[in-house]
Motif scaffolding. Structure first.
Motif, mmCIF file in Angstrom:
data_model
loop_
_atom_site.group_PDB
_atom_site.id
_atom_site.type_symbol
_atom_site.label_atom_id
_atom_site.label_comp_id
_atom_site.label_asym_id
_atom_site.label_seq_id
_atom_site.Cartn_x
_atom_site.Cartn_y
_atom_site.Cartn_z
ATOM 1 N N MET A 93 0.837 -1.178 0.000
ATOM 2 C CA MET A 93 0.000 0.000 0.000
ATOM 3 C C MET A 93 0.888 1.249 0.000
ATOM 4 O O MET A 93 1.927 1.286 0.637
ATOM 5 C CB MET A 93 -0.914 -0.010 1.229
ATOM 6 N N ASP A 94 0.459 2.238 -0.679
ATOM 7 C CA ASP A 94 1.180 3.505 -0.779
ATOM 8 C C ASP A 94 1.218 4.209 0.575
ATOM 9 O O ASP A 94 0.237 4.204 1.324
ATOM 10 C CB ASP A 94 0.473 4.372 -1.826
ATOM 11 N N ALA A 95 2.345 4.830 0.886
ATOM 12 C CA ALA A 95 2.515 5.510 2.170
ATOM 13 C C ALA A 95 1.522 6.658 2.336
ATOM 14 O O ALA A 95 0.978 6.868 3.430
ATOM 15 C CB ALA A 95 3.942 6.012 2.300
ATOM 16 N N ILE A 96 1.278 7.392 1.280
ATOM 17 C CA ILE A 96 0.333 8.512 1.363
ATOM 18 C C ILE A 96 -1.086 7.997 1.577
ATOM 19 O O ILE A 96 -1.866 8.616 2.311
ATOM 20 C CB ILE A 96 0.439 9.406 0.101
ATOM 21 N N THR A 97 -1.415 6.864 0.989
ATOM 22 C CA THR A 97 -2.738 6.273 1.206
ATOM 23 C C THR A 97 -2.917 5.905 2.670
ATOM 24 O O THR A 97 -3.982 6.129 3.252
ATOM 25 C CB THR A 97 -2.919 5.035 0.313
ATOM 26 N N GLU A 98 -1.878 5.360 3.284
ATOM 27 C CA GLU A 98 -1.933 5.036 4.710
ATOM 28 C C GLU A 98 -2.146 6.297 5.537
ATOM 29 O O GLU A 98 -2.935 6.297 6.490
ATOM 30 C CB GLU A 98 -0.643 4.354 5.156
ATOM 31 N N LEU A 99 -1.456 7.350 5.162
ATOM 32 C CA LEU A 99 -1.590 8.615 5.881
ATOM 33 C C LEU A 99 -2.995 9.198 5.710
ATOM 34 O O LEU A 99 -3.567 9.745 6.657
ATOM 35 C CB LEU A 99 -0.525 9.600 5.401
ATOM 36 N N LYS A 100 -3.559 9.065 4.529
ATOM 37 C CA LYS A 100 -4.929 9.524 4.287
ATOM 38 C C LYS A 100 -5.918 8.758 5.166
ATOM 39 O O LYS A 100 -6.817 9.354 5.766
ATOM 40 C CB LYS A 100 -5.309 9.354 2.823
ATOM 41 N N LYS A 101 -5.744 7.439 5.248
ATOM 42 C CA LYS A 101 -6.635 6.625 6.073
ATOM 43 C C LYS A 101 -6.512 7.004 7.542
ATOM 44 O O LYS A 101 -7.501 7.061 8.266
ATOM 45 C CB LYS A 101 -6.332 5.144 5.878
ATOM 46 N N ASP A 137 -11.028 18.836 21.474
ATOM 47 C CA ASP A 137 -9.630 18.416 21.356
ATOM 48 C C ASP A 137 -8.892 19.296 20.352
ATOM 49 O O ASP A 137 -9.506 19.950 19.507
ATOM 50 C CB ASP A 137 -9.551 16.956 20.897
ATOM 51 N N ASP A 138 -7.589 19.271 20.460
ATOM 52 C CA ASP A 138 -6.737 19.975 19.506
ATOM 53 C C ASP A 138 -6.716 19.185 18.188
ATOM 54 O O ASP A 138 -6.456 17.986 18.186
ATOM 55 C CB ASP A 138 -5.325 20.098 20.074
ATOM 56 N N TYR A 139 -7.005 19.821 17.102
ATOM 57 C CA TYR A 139 -7.044 19.151 15.806
ATOM 58 C C TYR A 139 -5.927 19.613 14.882
ATOM 59 O O TYR A 139 -5.962 19.372 13.673
ATOM 60 C CB TYR A 139 -8.413 19.317 15.136
ATOM 61 N N SER A 140 -4.891 20.246 15.445
ATOM 62 C CA SER A 140 -3.795 20.756 14.618
ATOM 63 C C SER A 140 -3.032 19.633 13.917
ATOM 64 O O SER A 140 -2.557 19.812 12.794
ATOM 65 C CB SER A 140 -2.844 21.615 15.436
ATOM 66 N N THR A 141 -2.923 18.471 14.558
ATOM 67 C CA THR A 141 -2.232 17.349 13.910
ATOM 68 C C THR A 141 -2.994 16.885 12.673
ATOM 69 O O THR A 141 -2.384 16.550 11.659
ATOM 70 C CB THR A 141 -2.057 16.180 14.901
ATOM 71 N N ILE A 142 -4.301 16.900 12.747
ATOM 72 C CA ILE A 142 -5.121 16.523 11.583
ATOM 73 C C ILE A 142 -4.888 17.521 10.451
ATOM 74 O O ILE A 142 -4.701 17.133 9.295
ATOM 75 C CB ILE A 142 -6.609 16.443 11.960
ATOM 76 N N LEU A 143 -4.885 18.807 10.778
ATOM 77 C CA LEU A 143 -4.646 19.835 9.760
ATOM 78 C C LEU A 143 -3.242 19.730 9.178
ATOM 79 O O LEU A 143 -3.048 19.887 7.955
ATOM 80 C CB LEU A 143 -4.879 21.221 10.347
ATOM 81 N N ASN A 144 -2.252 19.458 10.030
ATOM 82 C CA ASN A 144 -0.883 19.280 9.542
ATOM 83 C C ASN A 144 -0.773 18.071 8.619
ATOM 84 O O ASN A 144 -0.062 18.111 7.609
ATOM 85 C CB ASN A 144 0.088 19.131 10.711
ATOM 86 N N THR A 145 -1.481 17.009 8.954
ATOM 87 C CA THR A 145 -1.467 15.813 8.111
ATOM 88 C C THR A 145 -2.081 16.104 6.746
ATOM 89 O O THR A 145 -1.524 15.726 5.705
ATOM 90 C CB THR A 145 -2.225 14.665 8.800
ATOM 91 N N ILE A 146 -3.198 16.785 6.736
ATOM 92 C CA ILE A 146 -3.849 17.142 5.474
ATOM 93 C C ILE A 146 -2.938 18.043 4.645
ATOM 94 O O ILE A 146 -2.786 17.839 3.436
ATOM 95 C CB ILE A 146 -5.206 17.810 5.734
ATOM 96 N N SER A 147 -2.319 18.991 5.284
ATOM 97 C CA SER A 147 -1.393 19.888 4.579
ATOM 98 C C SER A 147 -0.230 19.116 3.982
ATOM 99 O O SER A 147 0.173 19.352 2.839
ATOM 100 C CB SER A 147 -0.885 20.954 5.550
ATOM 101 N N PHE A 148 0.326 18.180 4.744
ATOM 102 C CA PHE A 148 1.437 17.375 4.241
ATOM 103 C C PHE A 148 1.009 16.519 3.055
ATOM 104 O O PHE A 148 1.732 16.409 2.065
ATOM 105 C CB PHE A 148 2.001 16.487 5.358
ATOM 106 N N ILE A 149 -0.173 15.921 3.141
ATOM 107 C CA ILE A 149 -0.679 15.094 2.035
ATOM 108 C C ILE A 149 -0.773 15.924 0.757
ATOM 109 O O ILE A 149 -0.418 15.459 -0.318
ATOM 110 C CB ILE A 149 -2.051 14.478 2.406
ATOM 111 N N GLN A 150 -1.228 17.164 0.882
ATOM 112 C CA GLN A 150 -1.389 18.022 -0.290
ATOM 113 C C GLN A 150 -0.069 18.528 -0.844
ATOM 114 O O GLN A 150 0.013 18.842 -2.035
ATOM 115 C CB GLN A 150 -2.288 19.201 0.050
#
Length: 59
Positions: free
Chosen positions: A1-9, A28-41
Motif C-alpha cells: 500500500m502507498d505511504a500517502i494512502t496510509e496517511l490519508k486513512k 480536542d486539539d485538531y492541529s495534527t489533523i490539519l498538519n497531516t492534510i497539509s502534508f498530504i497536499q
C-alpha cells in the motif's frame, strides 16, 4: 500500500475520532489533523519527506 494512502486513512480515522468526541462535548486539539492534510497536499514538493511522514504516521 502507498505511504500517502496510509496517511490519508489515518487522517480520516483521526477526524472521525475527533468528531465522535466533539459530539460528547470534548474539544480536542485538531492541529495534527490539519498538519497531516497539509502534508498530504504538499508532500510532492519536498525533497525528503520521510521524517515528516514518520512523525505524522506515529502521532
Amino acid at each position: 500500500m502507498d505511504a500517502i494512502t496510509e496517511l490519508k486513512k489515518k487522517a480520516i480515522k483521526d477526524f472521525q475520532k475527533f468528531l465522535n468526541r466533539l459530539e460528547l462535548g470534548y474539544v480536542d486539539d485538531y492541529s495534527t489533523i490539519l498538519n497531516t492534510i497539509s502534508f498530504i497536499q504538499t508532500c510532492r514538493y519536498f525533497d525528503k519527506p520521510d521524517k515528516i511522514y514518520e512523525f505524522l504516521i506515529n502521532n
